[in-house]
Design a protein around this motif. Structure first.
Motif, mmCIF file in Angstrom:
data_model
loop_
_atom_site.group_PDB
_atom_site.id
_atom_site.type_symbol
_atom_site.label_atom_id
_atom_site.label_comp_id
_atom_site.label_asym_id
_atom_site.label_seq_id
_atom_site.Cartn_x
_atom_site.Cartn_y
_atom_site.Cartn_z
ATOM 1 N N VAL A 1 0.904 -1.024 0.000
ATOM 2 C CA VAL A 1 -0.072 0.007 -0.170
ATOM 3 C C VAL A 1 1.042 1.229 0.129
ATOM 4 C CG1 VAL A 1 -1.730 1.328 1.286
ATOM 5 C CG2 VAL A 1 -1.966 -1.142 1.112
ATOM 6 N N ILE A 2 0.718 1.972 -0.944
ATOM 7 C CA ILE A 2 1.572 3.198 -1.058
ATOM 8 C C ILE A 2 0.625 4.317 -0.897
ATOM 9 C CG2 ILE A 2 2.700 4.719 -2.705
ATOM 10 C CD1 ILE A 2 2.994 1.980 -4.500
ATOM 11 N N LEU B 1 -1.989 -1.163 -3.957
ATOM 12 C CA LEU B 1 -2.916 0.007 -3.814
ATOM 13 C C LEU B 1 -2.298 1.368 -3.684
ATOM 14 C CD1 LEU B 1 -6.018 0.226 -3.523
ATOM 15 C CD2 LEU B 1 -5.771 0.665 -1.083
ATOM 16 N N VAL B 2 -2.399 2.403 -4.216
ATOM 17 C CA VAL B 2 -2.025 3.722 -4.078
ATOM 18 C C VAL B 2 -3.353 4.561 -3.537
ATOM 19 C CG1 VAL B 2 -1.161 5.576 -5.007
ATOM 20 C CG2 VAL B 2 -0.745 3.315 -5.832
ATOM 21 N N ILE B 3 -3.012 5.108 -2.429
ATOM 22 C CA ILE B 3 -3.954 5.998 -1.746
ATOM 23 C C ILE B 3 -3.691 7.343 -1.953
ATOM 24 C CG2 ILE B 3 -5.234 6.626 0.387
ATOM 25 C CD1 ILE B 3 -4.354 3.976 1.489
ATOM 26 N N GLU B 4 -4.609 8.093 -2.608
ATOM 27 C CA GLU B 4 -4.293 9.710 -2.924
ATOM 28 C C GLU B 4 -5.371 10.581 -2.728
ATOM 29 O OE1 GLU B 4 -1.671 11.741 -4.263
ATOM 30 O OE2 GLU B 4 -3.222 13.297 -3.709
ATOM 31 N N ILE C 1 -5.505 14.931 -6.232
ATOM 32 C CA ILE C 1 -5.289 14.807 -7.648
ATOM 33 C C ILE C 1 -4.080 13.771 -7.939
ATOM 34 C CG2 ILE C 1 -5.321 15.415 -10.156
ATOM 35 C CD1 ILE C 1 -6.705 17.905 -9.289
ATOM 36 N N PRO C 2 -4.045 12.547 -8.636
ATOM 37 C CA PRO C 2 -2.609 11.875 -8.772
ATOM 38 C C PRO C 2 -1.920 12.816 -9.329
ATOM 39 C CG PRO C 2 -4.613 10.413 -9.296
ATOM 40 C CD PRO C 2 -5.161 11.887 -9.005
ATOM 41 N N ILE D 1 -5.353 3.092 -8.146
ATOM 42 C CA ILE D 1 -5.224 4.142 -7.490
ATOM 43 C C ILE D 1 -6.492 4.461 -7.085
ATOM 44 C CG2 ILE D 1 -4.484 6.572 -7.814
ATOM 45 C CD1 ILE D 1 -2.487 5.367 -9.945
ATOM 46 N N VAL D 2 -6.750 5.020 -5.710
ATOM 47 C CA VAL D 2 -7.950 5.404 -5.184
ATOM 48 C C VAL D 2 -7.851 6.593 -4.656
ATOM 49 C CG1 VAL D 2 -9.063 2.894 -4.725
ATOM 50 C CG2 VAL D 2 -7.774 4.185 -3.057
ATOM 51 N N GLN D 3 -8.881 7.375 -4.685
ATOM 52 C CA GLN D 3 -9.039 8.602 -4.038
ATOM 53 C C GLN D 3 -9.388 8.640 -2.728
ATOM 54 O OE1 GLN D 3 -11.254 12.089 -5.306
ATOM 55 N NE2 GLN D 3 -9.747 13.501 -4.879
ATOM 56 N N ASP D 4 -8.627 8.634 -1.557
ATOM 57 C CA ASP D 4 -8.969 8.621 -0.172
ATOM 58 C C ASP D 4 -7.681 9.010 0.692
ATOM 59 O OD1 ASP D 4 -10.057 7.547 2.083
ATOM 60 O OD2 ASP D 4 -9.861 5.382 1.706
ATOM 61 N N GLU D 5 -8.124 9.263 1.821
ATOM 62 C CA GLU D 5 -7.194 10.069 2.619
ATOM 63 C C GLU D 5 -6.586 8.922 3.677
ATOM 64 O OE1 GLU D 5 -8.021 13.726 4.236
ATOM 65 O OE2 GLU D 5 -5.731 14.025 5.225
#
Ligand SMILES: Cc1cc2nc3c(=O)[nH]c(=O)nc-3n(C[C@H](O)[C@H](O)[C@H](O)COP(=O)(O)OP(=O)(O)OC[C@H]3O[C@@H](n4cnc5c(N)ncnc54)[C@H](O)[C@@H]3O)c2cc1C
Length: 315
Positions: free
Chosen positions: A11-12, A34-37, A40-41, A81-85
């Motif tokens: 997980v990144i 999984l990349v959490i961003e 905006i990537p 890549i998911v949008q999440d904090e």
């Protein structure tokens, strides 16, 4: 009721150049990634239009387009890549938990790449004219000020280095300093840098002043400075303002779990390992990053952290 928790090999946190390059490497190693961003990537490069020091392009390339291509590359290689904090990390012995604004995620290895933000100037007009004459990166934007007049705010090591760098392009560089010349706090840079700056024919110091306002309609035309002895305001015509008053790593969410230095940067060894097995860090949030906060360096660190994570997982 039992909570369903997704589990990934890697997980990144952060989809800037560091995080997305780490994802390219993890994807190529066939790890579920999984990349959490939270935004905006693309990270900080979304804030600039062109980049011309990313290797491999003879002409300047659109920074957002470059980051979109990097994102596609990571996704093609299997990264999600998911949008999440990420709100906090709960380190475990073999499995770590990344608590996000939506749901917790389990990871065998975590790569932290949350980047940093330049500390911003609070003076009136500076936010409105950011990217239109107000810059936080001389290495990135200095080239666009050939033959122009610029002002540098900040007289630490990085401020003086930026000022000296800008003399390659600009006709004149004025450095705004908050203290009088004789005050030992005036310049917080090394003696050698100070000597170089003071003896440079293009550089002059504006002592005992602070920025009161950045002036300009579509782009910067002047800066209003407040003299700190008599509070008088003076207007200095300029084409650009380079702000160098420090960086802030985006590591608040790690404070209780991962070792940070006194400025909030993530502490790692030279192999980008934190002191917690299975947790790595890369890019502008990592200790030492403030020396050369550059996209290609962040990307290189992303690759290193990912290869280290792969070795850790294989063991
Ligand atoms: C205006 C500007 C122009 C620049 N121009 C150049 C240039 O020309 N050349 C160059 O080499 N460098 C340039 N840079 C510097 C370069 O952009 C950075 O060095 C680089 O982006 C750092 O990459 P990074 O991946 O470490 O961090 P970032 O790019 O900062 O990416 C980190 C990402 O992590 C996300 N994030 C943070 N916290 C969380 C969280 N808790 N949960 C989920 N996501 C999170 C952020 O939203 C961000 O997208 C420029 C910087 C700026 C601001």
């Amino acid at each position: 009721m039992t909570e369903t928790v997704a589990r990934h090999d890697v997980v990144i946190v952060g989809a800037g150049p560091a995080g997305m390059t780490a994802a390219v490497y993890a994807g190529r190693a066939l790890r579920s990634t999984l990349v959490i961003e939270k935004g905006i990537p693309g990270g900080q490069l979304n804030e600039t239009d062109r980049i011309e020091n990313w290797p491999g392009f003879a002409e300047p390339v659109s920074a957002p387009e470059l980051m979109t291509a990097l994102r596609s590359q990571a996704e093609r290689l299997g990264a999600e890549i998911v949008q999440d904090e990420a709100l906090r990390i709960e380190p475990g012995r073999r499995i770590h938990r990344v608590v996000t604004s939506r749901h917790p995620i389990e990871a065998r290895a975590v790569i932290l790449a949350p980047g940093s933000r330049p500390r911003e100037l609070s003076a009136e007009g500076s936010a409105r004219l950011k990217g239109r004459g107000v810059s936080y990166c001389a290495t990135c934007d200095g080239f666009f000020f050939q033959g122009k007049r610029v002002v540098v705010v900040g007289a630490g090591d990085s401020g003086l280095m930026e000022a000296l760098f800008l003399t390659r392009f600009a006709d004149s560089v004025a450095i705004v300093v908050r203290h009088p010349e004789e005050d030992p706090r005036a310049i917080r840079a090394s003696g050698l840098l100070r000597r170089r700056a003071e003896s440079h024919p293009k550089i002059r110091f504006l002592w005992n002043r602070e920025v009161a306002e950045v002036v300009g309609d579509r782009s910067v035309t002047a800066v209003r400075l407040r003299r700190l002895d008599d509070r008088e305001i003076e207007e200095v015509p300029t084409d650009g303002i380079f702000v160098s008053v420090g960086h802030m790593p985006q590591t608040e969410f790690l404070r209780s779990s991962v070792p940070l230095d006194s400025d909030g940067y993530i502490v790692t060894d030279s192999r980008l390992r934190t002191s917690i097995p299975g947790i790595f860090a890369a890019g502008d949030a990592r200790i030492d990053a403030h020396r050369y906060a550059q996209a290609v360096i962040a990307a290189g660190e992303g690759a290193t952290a990912s290869l280290e994570a792969e070795q850790y997982l294989a063991e």
